[in-house]
Design a protein around this motif. Structure first.
Motif, short mmCIF file in Angstrom:
data_model
loop_
_atom_site.label_atom_id
_atom_site.label_comp_id
_atom_site.label_asym_id
_atom_site.label_seq_id
_atom_site.Cartn_x
_atom_site.Cartn_y
_atom_site.Cartn_z
N PRO A 1 68.48 36.31 -83.20
CA PRO A 1 68.40 37.66 -83.75
C PRO A 1 67.34 38.43 -82.96
O PRO A 1 66.36 37.85 -82.52
CB PRO A 1 67.98 37.43 -85.20
CG PRO A 1 67.54 36.01 -85.29
CD PRO A 1 68.12 35.27 -84.14
N PHE B 1 63.61 37.83 -83.17
CA PHE B 1 63.00 36.57 -82.78
C PHE B 1 63.37 36.17 -81.37
O PHE B 1 63.31 35.02 -81.00
CB PHE B 1 63.47 35.46 -83.73
CG PHE B 1 63.22 35.76 -85.16
CD1 PHE B 1 61.93 35.92 -85.64
CD2 PHE B 1 64.29 35.89 -86.04
CE1 PHE B 1 61.72 36.18 -86.97
CE2 PHE B 1 64.07 36.16 -87.37
CZ PHE B 1 62.79 36.32 -87.85
N PRO C 1 60.28 32.81 -91.08
CA PRO C 1 60.70 34.09 -91.63
C PRO C 1 60.40 34.08 -93.12
O PRO C 1 60.37 33.02 -93.74
CB PRO C 1 62.20 34.10 -91.38
CG PRO C 1 62.58 32.66 -91.31
CD PRO C 1 61.39 31.93 -90.79
N THR D 1 64.19 37.03 -96.27
CA THR D 1 65.11 37.36 -95.19
C THR D 1 66.50 36.78 -95.45
O THR D 1 67.50 37.45 -95.26
CB THR D 1 64.59 36.78 -93.85
OG1 THR D 1 63.21 37.12 -93.75
CG2 THR D 1 65.35 37.35 -92.68
N LEU D 2 66.52 35.55 -95.91
CA LEU D 2 67.80 34.90 -96.15
C LEU D 2 68.51 35.46 -97.38
O LEU D 2 69.71 35.28 -97.55
CB LEU D 2 67.61 33.39 -96.30
CG LEU D 2 67.10 32.67 -95.06
CD1 LEU D 2 66.89 31.19 -95.34
CD2 LEU D 2 68.06 32.85 -93.89
N VAL E 1 74.10 31.36 -92.90
CA VAL E 1 73.33 30.23 -92.39
C VAL E 1 73.90 28.92 -92.94
O VAL E 1 73.93 27.90 -92.27
CB VAL E 1 71.84 30.40 -92.76
CG1 VAL E 1 71.05 29.15 -92.43
CG2 VAL E 1 71.26 31.61 -92.04
N PRO F 1 67.79 31.81 -88.55
CA PRO F 1 66.38 32.06 -88.29
C PRO F 1 65.86 31.03 -87.29
O PRO F 1 66.37 29.91 -87.23
CB PRO F 1 65.74 31.85 -89.66
CG PRO F 1 66.65 30.93 -90.37
CD PRO F 1 68.03 31.12 -89.83
N LEU G 1 62.42 27.51 -90.17
CA LEU G 1 62.54 27.64 -91.61
C LEU G 1 61.49 26.78 -92.28
O LEU G 1 61.17 25.69 -91.78
CB LEU G 1 63.89 27.10 -92.05
CG LEU G 1 65.06 28.04 -92.26
CD1 LEU G 1 66.21 27.25 -92.85
CD2 LEU G 1 64.68 29.17 -93.22
N GLY H 1 65.12 23.39 -90.36
CA GLY H 1 65.44 24.42 -89.36
C GLY H 1 66.21 23.82 -88.19
O GLY H 1 67.24 24.35 -87.76
#
Ligand code: ADP
Ligand code: MG
Length: 691
Positions: free
Chosen positions: A9, A12, A27, A31-32, A62, A190, A193, A211
């Motif tokens: 994204p 990032f 994040p 955000t999620l 995600v 992301p 995480l 993550g």
């Protein structure tokens, strides 16, 4: 091997492409949680399309599990392309043109060259490529050489992404392509995480960071890597589920039930009254129940066993344990037929023991309704738990076929009292699933029926041979045995089912079963009529019972040795297994003949079901097959099970993982923190526990 370019994204975009991102900045959790239109290119229309795939927030993308990955191909020089063989090529566009072939078909063609040669690449219905793939553009394509042209399945301009080896393939829709989904997931991922699992636990279970697991799932460099990622995410799901269940168990453990000490004189006499010895499996279940009953923690035990495996005998034992200390036992069944059947079964041994036993259903007359709640053993339907019924002193409750009851109904039975509860089911489910769905129940299994039974022989015949099936059935009748004929299942109301059954019984009386005494059992009969009919069948005043699926459970006539199921392909596996359990209840060899349309006319899963039934009579094995054919969620049809929310876990494949999650959940249940927040989230508004 091609490296997979990692698309980040914008915010990032600093991590190195091709490397696993290292967690630097997490994040913010929100955000999620944000709606999907924060992502580039998602406007109201795309948002709506995504919604139809069940995707509404960034976190949904995600957690959107790929259904597959592209095969690794490497790159083939264009001159070496082989017909009908999937390949990846890379080259430069020399020229391109768009053609409208028919009203709804456009074809975009581009001549693509590499050092070895050139080929015409074709795309269907993607007119927008015209301005995009102009001469001089470097492209990477995946597709097949067909009729001299390279038919493109996916393409990238620049780095390999959609054409990459192991590129994820997401469940797509007509409205939104797999390619678009891949881009969107890429934008949603992301870089790092927060990870709710304690580090020591991850190490112990050999699980990667969450993550990393997500990146491995969506951007793997090998299938093994993808699987490692999936396994971690599946563990999280199963763990959250199991922690929720463990919590319920804790809550329940704070309730108080009457402790019943050791088995006394009444159950000793019960053993003597029984005309047989209990099997090893029955004894084990009884021992497990005895341990539960000694505790002030209410028993919550699931007794699983096939029809005819001898569960009811065990259930009565548990009820009598209550009676012998001056308290009450109750058995609740999901239908009147079943309640009546149970009552008939229990009445006799109860009488022999001097124990009062009463039936209570909504059709019981007022006087019985008033008296029943005072009996030692009360058998009934959910009328038992309806308002105004005050059981005297309930200590043990048996709930039959409990998955058919709503959670609310089961709860109500225990309302205000905390009896010990034994749940019985004749639809055994694989242990894995039992632990997941009824995870707060202990499980006892009667895996083998009493030894005096011969396994039922099952044959599958197609319609054109049904005459042979009926002549086989008549042989049994002529030898003094009895039979069942199960009518085709129709998916309409019970009334139309009953009407169809009547017509079929009439037809059989005039044709295949002429000269025999044929009774008809269906769901529209009044309870007294049904009871009378069953009594006549049991007394051998009828030779054949033509029936709808109402004979599924609760009917016990050992002299019935053969069953024909018409249009067997229309029934579910568990249902057929249940139906079949009506025969084979005595010492005689019994048979079940499944009639269906020709094999070619059946679906694969219908064939799989019928073959499984012919192959085995073991309900636990069949449950496994059913799980294979239908998957976990549908097996029980319980929406509240939470199974529909499993994105990553496969109940069959992840059996070991589930056991681990269960063990870990027991340890973690008292801790707080991010993991618990997640559990809260998953369990929000859902009632999962049985009981
Ligand atoms: P389920 O409730 O599991 O369908 P039941 O308890 O109704 O099974 O038992 C089925 C039949 O088997 C009944 O006729 C019962 O009397 C008989 N039965 C149960 N246990 C035994 C045993 N240990 N030995 C012989 N017959 C048994
Ligand atoms: Mg029974």
């Amino acid at each position: 091997m091609t490296t997979v370019a990692i698309r980040l994204p914008v915010a990032f975009a600093s991590a190195d492409a091709g490397e696993w991102p290292r967690p630097r900045a997490f994040p913010r959790a929100e955000t999620l949680e944000r709606a999907l239109d924060v992502l580039p290119g998602v406007g109201p229309s795309v948002k709506r399309k995504l919604e139809r795939l069940g995707l509404t927030i960034v976190g949904d993308l995600v957690n959107y599990a790929p259904r597959d990955y592209l095969r690794p191909l490497g790159e083939t020089p264009i001159a070496h392309l082989r017909v009908e063989e999937e390949a990846a090529i890379a080259g430069v566009v020399r020229s391109a043109s768009l053609r409208k072939a028919r009203r709804r078909l456009t074809i975009f063609k581009a001549i693509v060259e590499d050092e070895s040669g050139g080929v015409t690449a074709t795309w269907f219905n993607q007119p927008w490529l015209e301005g995009k793939l102009t001469a001089g553009t470097h492209v990477r394509l995946r597709g097949v050489l067909r009729r001299g042209e390279f038919q493109v399945k996916s393409y990238d301009i620049g780095d390999a992404e959609a054409t990459a080896d192991f590129a994820p393939v997401y469940p797509a829709s007509e409205e939104i392509t797999a390619k678009r989904l891949r881009e969107l997931v890429g934008a949603a991922l992301p870089p790092a995480l927060a990870d709710p699992l304690p580090a020591a636990l991850k190490q112990g279970e050999a699980l990667p960071q969450r993550g990393d697991a997500l990146w491995a799932l969506h951007r793997p460099r090998s299938l093994a890597e993808a699987e490692t990622g999936r396994r971690r995410l599946a563990f999280d799901e199963l763990l959250a589920l199991q922690v929720g269940i463990a919590r319920r168990r804790r809550e329940r453990e704070s309730e108080i039930a009457p402790a019943l000490a050791l088995p006394g004189e009444l159950v000793l006499r019960y053993r003597e009254v029984l005309p047989f010895r209990l099997t090893e499996h029955q004894e084990r279940a009884i021992a497990e129940i005895d341990v539960d009953l000694q505790s002030t923690v209410p028993m919550q035990r699931l007794l699983q066993g096939d029809v005819g495996s001898g569960k009811t005998v065990v259930a009565l034992y548990a009820l009598l344990r209550a009676v012998e200390v001056g308290r009450q036992g109750a058995l609740m069944a999901p239908t009147e037929t079943l309640a009546e059947q149970h009552f008939l079964t229990l009445e006799e041994p109860c009488r022999a023991l001097g124990v009062s036993c009463a039936l209570l259903t909504s059709s019981s007359p007022k006087r019985e309704r008033d008296l029943a709640p005072h009996a030692d053993v009360v058998v009934g339907t959910h009328a038992l738990i309806q308002e105004g019924v005050q059981l005297r002193d309930l200590a043990v409750a048996v709930v039959d076929e409990q998955h058919r009851f709503g959670v609310e109904q089961r709860k109500a039975l225990a309302e205000g009292r905390s009896p010990h509860v034994l749940h019985m089911t004749a639809t055994p489910i694989p242990r894995t699933l039992a632990l997941t769905v009824y995870g707060d129940l202990a499980v006892s299994e009667i895996a083998k029926p009493p030894a005096n039974r011969k396994p039922i022989k099952t044959a599958w015949v197609t319609e054109e041979r049904s005459a042979a099936a009926y002549s086989r059935l008549r042989k049994h009748l002529d030898a003094g045995r009895q039979a069942y004929v199960v009518c085709p299942l129709i998916e309409e109301s019970e009334t139309s089912q009953a009407r169809a059954a009547e017509a079929e019984a009439e037809r059989l009386r005039r044709a295949e079963l002429r000269g025999y005494r044929v009774g008809l059992l269906h769901g529209r009969l009044r309870p007294v009529e049904r009871r009378e009919l069953m009594a006549r069948f049991k007394a051998r005043e009828l030779d054949v019972l033509v029936a709808t699926t109402v004979i599924e459970v609760g009917v016990d006539v050992p002299n019935a040795t053969i069953m024909i199921v018409q249009e067997a392909d229309r029934f579910g596996l568990a249902q057929l297994h249940q139906l079949r359990g009506r025969v084979g209840r005595g010492a005689e060899q019994s048979y079940c003949l499944l009639i269906s349309r020709a094999r070619e006319d059946l679906t694969d899963s219908a064939v799989a079901r019928l073959e499984a039934l012919v192959r085995t009579t073991d309900g636990f094995e069949l449950a496994e097959v059913d799980l294979d054919i239908r998957g976990g969620g549908q097996l029980l049809g319980t929406r509240q099970s939470g199974l529909t929310d499993l994105h990553f876990a496969h109940l069959r494949k992840d059996r070991v993982l589930l056991e681990r999650a269960r063990a870990v959940a027991d340890e973690l249940v008292d801790t707080g923190g991010p993991l618990m927040d997640e559990v809260e989230r998953i369990f929000e508004g859902r009632d999962l526990a049985a009981g």
